[in-house]
Enzyme design. Structure first.
Site, PDB file in Angstrom:
ATOM      1  CG  HIS A 250      -3.329  -0.160   4.693  1.00 57.93           C
ATOM      2  ND1 HIS A 250      -3.528   0.493   5.900  1.00 57.93           N
ATOM      3  CD2 HIS A 250      -2.588   0.500   4.041  1.00 57.93           C
ATOM      4  CE1 HIS A 250      -2.791   1.811   5.733  1.00 57.93           C
ATOM      5  NE2 HIS A 250      -2.037   1.601   4.434  1.00 57.93           N
TER       6      HIS A 250
ATOM      7  CG  ASP B  55      -1.285   5.506   4.833  1.00 57.31           C
ATOM      8  OD1 ASP B  55      -1.205   4.109   4.559  1.00 57.31           O
ATOM      9  OD2 ASP B  55      -0.297   5.271   5.652  1.00 57.31           O
TER      10      ASP B  55
ATOM     11  CD  GLU C 118       0.666  -1.042   5.099  1.00 60.02           C
ATOM     12  OE1 GLU C 118       1.726  -0.654   4.296  1.00 60.02           O
ATOM     13  OE2 GLU C 118       0.401  -0.197   5.991  1.00 60.02           O
ATOM     14  CD  GLU C 119       0.050   2.254   7.941  1.00 59.63           C
ATOM     15  OE1 GLU C 119       1.081   2.185   8.143  1.00 59.63           O
ATOM     16  OE2 GLU C 119      -0.763   3.211   7.305  1.00 59.63           O
TER      17      GLU C 119
ATOM     18  CG  ASP D  55      -1.227   2.202   1.172  1.00 59.24           C
ATOM     19  OD1 ASP D  55      -1.847   3.228   1.765  1.00 59.24           O
ATOM     20  OD2 ASP D  55       0.077   1.486   1.831  1.00 59.24           O
TER      21      ASP D  55
ATOM     22  CG  HIS E 157       2.439   6.665   9.144  1.00 62.34           C
ATOM     23  ND1 HIS E 157       3.549   6.198   8.851  1.00 62.34           N
ATOM     24  CD2 HIS E 157       1.299   6.194   8.501  1.00 62.34           C
ATOM     25  CE1 HIS E 157       3.338   5.221   7.986  1.00 62.34           C
ATOM     26  NE2 HIS E 157       2.085   5.136   7.620  1.00 62.34           N
TER      27      HIS E 157
HETATM   28  N1  BES Z   1       1.013   3.904   2.705  1.00 64.11           N
HETATM   29  C1  BES Z   1       2.208   3.497   3.531  1.00 64.11           C
HETATM   30  C2  BES Z   1       3.527   3.203   2.677  1.00 64.11           C
HETATM   31  C3  BES Z   1       4.203   4.520   1.817  1.00 64.11           C
HETATM   32  C4  BES Z   1       4.310   5.775   2.558  1.00 64.11           C
HETATM   33  C5  BES Z   1       4.512   4.262   0.477  1.00 64.11           C
HETATM   34  C6  BES Z   1       4.948   6.649   1.833  1.00 64.11           C
HETATM   35  C7  BES Z   1       5.062   5.275   0.081  1.00 64.11           C
HETATM   36  C8  BES Z   1       5.485   6.607   0.548  1.00 64.11           C
HETATM   37  C9  BES Z   1       2.214   2.072   4.303  1.00 64.11           C
HETATM   38  O1  BES Z   1       0.902   2.206   4.921  1.00 64.11           O
HETATM   39  C10 BES Z   1       3.229   2.218   5.259  1.00 64.11           C
HETATM   40  O2  BES Z   1       3.498   3.022   6.174  1.00 64.11           O
HETATM   41  N2  BES Z   1       4.049   1.347   5.241  1.00 64.11           N
HETATM   42  C11 BES Z   1       5.022   1.000   6.175  1.00 64.11           C
HETATM   43  C12 BES Z   1       5.985  -0.266   5.792  1.00 64.11           C
HETATM   44  C13 BES Z   1       5.171  -1.441   6.178  1.00 64.11           C
HETATM   45  C14 BES Z   1       6.167  -2.495   5.775  1.00 64.11           C
HETATM   46  C15 BES Z   1       4.895  -1.337   7.481  1.00 64.11           C
HETATM   47  C16 BES Z   1       6.137   2.341   6.116  1.00 64.11           C
HETATM   48  O3  BES Z   1       6.311   3.071   5.207  1.00 64.11           O
HETATM   49  O4  BES Z   1       6.787   2.501   7.272  1.00 64.11           O
HETATM   50 ZN    ZN Z   2      -0.741   2.977   3.913  1.00 67.99          ZN
END
Ligand code: BES
Ligand code: ZN
Length: 481
Positions: free
Chosen positions: A203, A219, A253-254, A281, A362
């Site tokens: 993403h 990220d 994606e976020e 990712d 984040h």
């Molecule tokens: N890169 C993250 C996912 C992630 C974080 C995987 C930590 C493993 C460990 C991704 O960008 C993200 O933040 N995803 C969201 C969920 C998505 C469905 C919005 C999250 O984890 O809150």
């Molecule tokens: Zn991510």
């Protein structure tokens, strides 16, 4: 009178503001335990619409969405955005499609090309690209800058394709319904079965508790840079895939897999024959004893095993060594989940075991300096190249069953390099034809490995024919840069 008006206005504004904060606006699905916890923390901002198995359809405020994100650092809740109450509930009842057995036939046959590609992956290029993306300050999907970020990546990918003389490559913006940020898709058209797709994605957007300061280096600038360098290495080799390859930089994606969900849904609606999808990712934080952790939930077991076999085959020792393990994300935590829920085979090789990953994501601290090198991401770039070459396979024009897989040919540094060591018969000569069919070179083959200079030829597509005798030859397409 005037004063009263002013007071009314202030009161109105204040009440509107608090009203706006509490208004629910997001439909989504998430794990049931996360939904229950969120409801407990913010009872007025969250409504649980329906529960099924360990998932829930929910309706919540924008603020609750941000609240979830901040908690990802603790135990990893996330949500998947849906367009309406109906869509959110329907998603709970969606069953995975059966994947036909012939789509599971993964093989490892392209050793010469893959080994050459591994040597070409350049760590500095990955670092430069991560820093370039970090340099925007934020790539938050709802900000105008996110549109520039997508346009700039399109320009970068187009420039890269043209640098290597690739007329079989195109780059497009994919416009979305639920975000103003477009996704970016590079297509390398398959030469033999262009209707079969092999996809890699990551993403392009970023997020942070301060969305104005969301560098998103790990990220997921790292994933975008990882894939870009892989593809550059394939271009440097002049790799021509049998199947169509697509490289996707997803928008938004976020905020619940918005970009990838729309793309995967469109592909499924149009019955696009996607063989498999691999998500990159977060690739640049070395947080575990192993290099790659395959996320084993919301992914396909057969595809995961294939990627592990690739590592066993190509990266068990030497300078390209990669080690791996598996872990759970516990929810559909990235864009692979969009493809999985449409019934496609998807995998998610991740930077560390879940929980040992980069804790700066984040936040304004998700910068390249946390890792300081792109060494870790380079391993993922190699895995990406292995996956793309072995899944899309290299071009073959004329077929002699026994010989064809034994002929490996690619171009590099003004040379056409061939390796015929695996062939059961001896070749006598190599002939090179240009795109008009004109013979531009003929040379005897004296050894099973060799090279001929292509420096005097103009850029473009050529056919290299390896002659055994008047009856038998193997022809492969090569691209001279
Ligand atoms: N890169 C993250 C996912 C992630 C974080 C995987 C930590 C493993 C460990 C991704 O960008 C993200 O933040 N995803 C969201 C969920 C998505 C469905 C919005 C999250 O984890 O809150
Ligand atoms: Zn991510």
């Amino acid at each position: 009178m005037k004063k009263l008006h002013l007071i009314t206005l202030v009161v109105l504004l204040l009440s509107f503001n608090s009203f706006a904060q509490e208004t629910k606006s997001i439909y989504a699905t998430m794990s049931l335990s996360d939904a229950l916890e969120l409801k407990k923390d913010l009872p007025d901002e969250v409504e649980i619409l329906e529960k099924r198995r360990n998932e829930a359809a929910v309706y919540f405020t924008d603020h609750a969405g941000h609240y979830l994100h901040d908690k990802v650092l603790v135990h990893g809740p996330g949500y998947i955005f849906k367009n309406s109450e109906e869509d959110a509930i329907a998603a709970l009842y969606k069953e995975a499609k059966e994947i036909p057995a012939n789509k599971m036939a993964f093989t490892i046959t392209e050793d010469v090309l893959v080994n050459a590609a591994l040597d070409l992956v350049n760590t500095q290029n990955i670092e430069d690209h991560i820093l370039e993306l970090e340099g925007y300050g934020t790539r938050y999907h709802a900000f105008p800058i996110a549109i520039d970020v997508a346009n700039d990546l399109k320009d970068k990918w187009e420039a890269m394709a043209s640098l290597y003389g690739r007329t079989d490559v195109s780059v497009r913006l994919y416009n979305h319904t639920n975000t103003n940020m477009p996704s970016v898709i590079m297509t390398i058209e398959g030469d033999v079965t262009p209707d079969e797709f092999v996809i890699v994605g990551g993403h392009l957007d970023s997020t942070s508790w301060d969305d104005n300061d969301a560098p998103g280096a790990d990220d997921d600038a790292s994933g975008i840079a990882t894939m870009t360098e892989s593809v550059r290495a394939l271009f440097e080799l002049g790799f021509v895939p049998n199947r169509t390859i697509e490289v996707m930089a997803y928008a938004a994606e976020e905020v619940g897999l918005v970009g990838s969900a729309e793309i995967a849904e469109e592909y499924a609606d149009n019955n696009v024959d996607v063989i498999s999808v691999v998500q990159f990712d977060m690739t640049n934080y070395n947080g575990s004893a192993i290099d790659v952790s395959f996320i084993s939930d919301y992914t396909n077991g057969t595809l995961n095993s294939f990627l592990m076999e690739l590592i066993d085959h190509y990266n068990s020792d030497g300078v390209h060594t990669i080690t791996y393990g598996t872990s759970l994300c516990n929810y559909g935590c990235s864009d692979h989940a969009s493809w999985t829920s449409e019934g496609y085979m998807a995998a998610f090789p991740f930077e560390a075991n879940f929980g040992q990953h980069n804790s700066n994501i984040h936040s304004p601290d998700d910068t390249f300096s946390v890792s300081g090198t792109a060494d870790h991401a380079a391993k993922f770039s190699k895995l990406c190249a292995e996956y793309l070459i072995e899944s899309a396979k290299s071009n073959v024009l004329s077929v002699d069953d026994i010989l064809v897989n034994a002929v490996a040919v690619f171009t590099q540094n003004g040379q056409l390099i061939y390796n015929l060591e695996a062939a059961s018969r001896d070749f006598t000569s190599i002939i090179l034809y240009d795109i008009q069919g004109k013979k531009v070179l003929e040379a005897p083959i004296i050894s099973k490995t060799g090279n001929v200079s292509t420096q005097s030829f103009s850029k473009g597509v050529y056919v290299a024919t390896f002659v055994v005798d008047s009856e038998t030859s193997v022809s492969k397409k090569v691209i001279i840069k």
